[in-house]
Write an enzyme that holds these catalytic residues in place. Structure first.
Site, PDB file in Angstrom:
ATOM      1  CB  SER A 112      -0.878   0.047   1.258  1.00 20.82           C
ATOM      2  OG  SER A 112      -1.741  -1.041   1.300  1.00 20.82           O
ATOM      3  CG  HIS A 133      -1.442   0.822  -4.297  1.00 16.63           C
ATOM      4  ND1 HIS A 133      -2.069   2.030  -4.147  1.00 16.63           N
ATOM      5  CD2 HIS A 133      -1.855   0.058  -3.250  1.00 16.63           C
ATOM      6  CE1 HIS A 133      -2.812   2.007  -3.051  1.00 16.63           C
ATOM      7  NE2 HIS A 133      -2.704   0.819  -2.498  1.00 16.63           N
ATOM      8  CD  GLU A 145      -1.446   4.835  -6.755  1.00 16.73           C
ATOM      9  OE1 GLU A 145      -0.673   5.788  -6.571  1.00 16.73           O
ATOM     10  OE2 GLU A 145      -2.101   4.312  -5.840  1.00 16.73           O
ATOM     11  CG  ASN A 184      -2.763   4.782   0.217  1.00 13.85           C
ATOM     12  OD1 ASN A 184      -3.909   5.066   0.597  1.00 13.85           O
ATOM     13  ND2 ASN A 184      -2.376   3.546  -0.034  1.00 13.85           N
TER      14      ASN A 184
HETATM   15  N1  NAD Z   1      -6.677  -4.244   2.161  1.00 15.10           N
HETATM   16  C1  NAD Z   1      -6.542  -3.207   1.337  1.00 15.10           C
HETATM   17  O1  NAD Z   1      -7.449  -2.375   1.194  1.00 15.10           O
HETATM   18  C2  NAD Z   1      -5.293  -3.055   0.506  1.00 15.10           C
HETATM   19  C3  NAD Z   1      -5.329  -2.215  -0.602  1.00 15.10           C
HETATM   20  C4  NAD Z   1      -4.175  -2.100  -1.387  1.00 15.10           C
HETATM   21  C5  NAD Z   1      -3.026  -2.792  -1.038  1.00 15.10           C
HETATM   22  N2  NAD Z   1      -3.036  -3.601   0.076  1.00 15.10           N
HETATM   23  C6  NAD Z   1      -1.793  -4.326   0.384  1.00 15.10           C
HETATM   24  O2  NAD Z   1      -1.936  -5.660  -0.102  1.00 15.10           O
HETATM   25  C7  NAD Z   1      -1.186  -6.556   0.738  1.00 15.10           C
HETATM   26  C8  NAD Z   1      -2.135  -7.625   1.269  1.00 15.10           C
HETATM   27  O3  NAD Z   1      -3.169  -7.016   2.005  1.00 15.10           O
HETATM   28  P1  NAD Z   1      -4.532  -7.775   2.342  1.00 15.10           P
HETATM   29  O4  NAD Z   1      -5.468  -6.724   2.805  1.00 15.10           O
HETATM   30  O5  NAD Z   1      -4.909  -8.680   1.227  1.00 15.10           O
HETATM   31  O6  NAD Z   1      -4.057  -8.647   3.597  1.00 15.10           O
HETATM   32  P2  NAD Z   1      -4.660 -10.041   4.111  1.00 15.10           P
HETATM   33  O7  NAD Z   1      -4.221 -10.161   5.517  1.00 15.10           O
HETATM   34  O8  NAD Z   1      -6.105 -10.153   3.793  1.00 15.10           O
HETATM   35  O9  NAD Z   1      -3.896 -11.120   3.211  1.00 15.10           O
HETATM   36  C9  NAD Z   1      -2.534 -11.389   3.343  1.00 15.10           C
HETATM   37  C10 NAD Z   1      -2.335 -12.858   3.041  1.00 15.10           C
HETATM   38  O10 NAD Z   1      -0.936 -13.126   2.999  1.00 15.10           O
HETATM   39  C11 NAD Z   1      -0.751 -14.402   3.576  1.00 15.10           C
HETATM   40  N3  NAD Z   1       0.669 -14.542   3.933  1.00 15.10           N
HETATM   41  C12 NAD Z   1       1.287 -14.028   5.023  1.00 15.10           C
HETATM   42  N4  NAD Z   1       2.596 -14.378   4.983  1.00 15.10           N
HETATM   43  C13 NAD Z   1       2.780 -15.116   3.854  1.00 15.10           C
HETATM   44  C14 NAD Z   1       3.894 -15.754   3.259  1.00 15.10           C
HETATM   45  N5  NAD Z   1       5.115 -15.713   3.821  1.00 15.10           N
HETATM   46  N6  NAD Z   1       3.718 -16.415   2.086  1.00 15.10           N
HETATM   47  C15 NAD Z   1       2.501 -16.474   1.510  1.00 15.10           C
HETATM   48  N7  NAD Z   1       1.410 -15.904   2.037  1.00 15.10           N
HETATM   49  C16 NAD Z   1       1.546 -15.213   3.184  1.00 15.10           C
HETATM   50  C17 NAD Z   1      -1.731 -14.462   4.732  1.00 15.10           C
HETATM   51  O11 NAD Z   1      -2.010 -15.799   5.104  1.00 15.10           O
HETATM   52  C18 NAD Z   1      -2.952 -13.797   4.116  1.00 15.10           C
HETATM   53  O12 NAD Z   1      -3.820 -14.725   3.491  1.00 15.10           O
HETATM   54  C19 NAD Z   1      -0.566  -5.686   1.825  1.00 15.10           C
HETATM   55  O13 NAD Z   1       0.732  -5.326   1.433  1.00 15.10           O
HETATM   56  C20 NAD Z   1      -1.487  -4.472   1.862  1.00 15.10           C
HETATM   57  O14 NAD Z   1      -0.868  -3.331   2.373  1.00 15.10           O
HETATM   58  C21 NAD Z   1      -4.147  -3.750   0.838  1.00 15.10           C
END
Ligand code: NAD
Length: 301
Positions: A112, A133, A145, A184
């Site tokens: 993010s 992103h 992005e 962001n």
């Molecule tokens: N939630 C949002 O609105 C959003 C928006 C844009 C970007 N992001 C970014 O996207 C990324 C994921 O966010 P999310 O909201 O999907 O989180 P989430 O917690 O829903 O999903 C993360 C996943 O990664 C898995 N994981 C953790 N360690 C791991 C590893 N070593 N190998 C493989 N899988 C692993 C977890 O089990 C989980 O299923 C983050 O970097 C976040 O900042 C999130």
């Protein structure tokens, strides 16, 4: 763009949605996660979304969950990481991924706000590393992005932009790898002032949100701030800035008001209170409202 082999790392909120978008666009997608519970449910979550949106239910057949990371990324044209927002976890993951893919494979992070340079600096082939992103939910919010670092090749940026464009997304090229990229930074510049208005007693939290939603928020989807500045005139914009900017919040760190909320355990939906109090019904209603709004916007695109 012809059919590509795409690997998605992390099957959480963002990962499963990103996999869904690429599968719907006709690509073959593998998806992996360190936690079996996340991987076991990924196909049913994608199926439910496709059903809900009226999209081709067969797209889910192009998604293959694979527990082993090396197996999941092997032979892929493109790997996108969507694991938890943790710099050292992401750095370790990309070092491991690089051991299992060929140099032409493009590597992307869906962080993010963390600069892509910090995540990818340890790679051997840094020219193929990029940030992508997405916004939540990936299948409803159009923008992605695409962030290049000082090492990213033109080919990597162009290929990644084309991949997303042909999958129905709206890619935006971020030319400098700054924390928070574009979206962001803009969003949190607004949030900083929103918190400050409450902190200074100018209004309560509900009023901040009402003013945004019922005023310029109504126009934001069709009128960006710089279009708006041109519309009203840059001379008027300058005059407004001379009066307003000296009084707008500009401290470099987080607000003490926000720090106190966190210290007091007022974490928002998670604890039932943040800036405001939230019952379970309030939370469900807000989530449903956002989803309905985004679906309607997609239908009218
Ligand atoms: N939630 C949002 O609105 C959003 C928006 C844009 C970007 N992001 C970014 O996207 C990324 C994921 O966010 P999310 O909201 O999907 O989180 P989430 O917690 O829903 O999903 C993360 C996943 O990664 C898995 N994981 C953790 N360690 C791991 C590893 N070593 N190998 C493989 N899988 C692993 C977890 O089990 C989980 O299923 C983050 O970097 C976040 O900042 C999130």
């Amino acid at each position: 763009m012809s059919k590509a082999k795409i690997a998605v790392i992390g099957a959480g909120l963002m990962g499963h949605g990103i996999a869904q978008v690429f599968a719907l666009a006709g690509h073959d997608v593998t998806i992996t996660d360190a936690f079996p519970a996340s991987l076991d449910t990924v196909k049913s979550r994608i199926s439910a979304n496709l059903r809900d949106l009226g999209d081709d239910p067969k797209a889910v057949e192009r998604v293959r969950p694979i527990a082993d990371l090396a197996e999941a990324v092997k032979d892929s044209d493109y790997v996108v990481e969507a694991v938890s927002e943790d710099l050292s976890l992401k750095q370790k993951l990309f070092a491991e991924i690089e051991r299992h893919v060929q140099p032409p494979t493009i590597l992307a992070s869906n962080t993010s706000v963390i600069p892509i340079t910090a995540i990818m600096s340890g790679l051997t082939h840094r020219e193929r590393a990029v940030g992508t992103h997405w916004w939540n939910p990936p299948y409803l919010v159009p923008l992605v992005e695409v962030i290049g670092t000082q090492w990213t090749s033109e080919h990597t940026v162009a290929w990644t932009m084309a991949l997303h464009r042909t999958a129905g997304k709206q890619p935006a090229h971020v030319k400098k790898d700054v924390p928070g990229f574009i979206g962001n930074r803009l969003q949190h510049a607004l949030w900083r002032e929103a918190v400050s208005l409450v902190e200074r007693g100018i209004c309560d939290a509900e009023t901040v949100d009402t003013v945004i939603k019922a005023a310029f928020g109504r126009r934001l989807a069709v009128l960006g701030p710089l279009e708006n500045a041109d519309l009203v005139g840059t001379d008027l914009t300058l005059a407004i800035h001379k009066t307003v900017l000296p009084d707008i919040e500009s401290r470099p760190g987080p607000s003490p008001y926000l720090e106190k909320l966190v210290a007091d355990g007022k974490l928002g939906f998670k604890t039932g209170e943040g800036f405001r109090r939230w019952t379970h019904e309030d939370q469900a209603a807000l989530r449903a409202n956002v989803l309905a709004h985004l679906k309607k916007a997609r239908e009218s695109d």
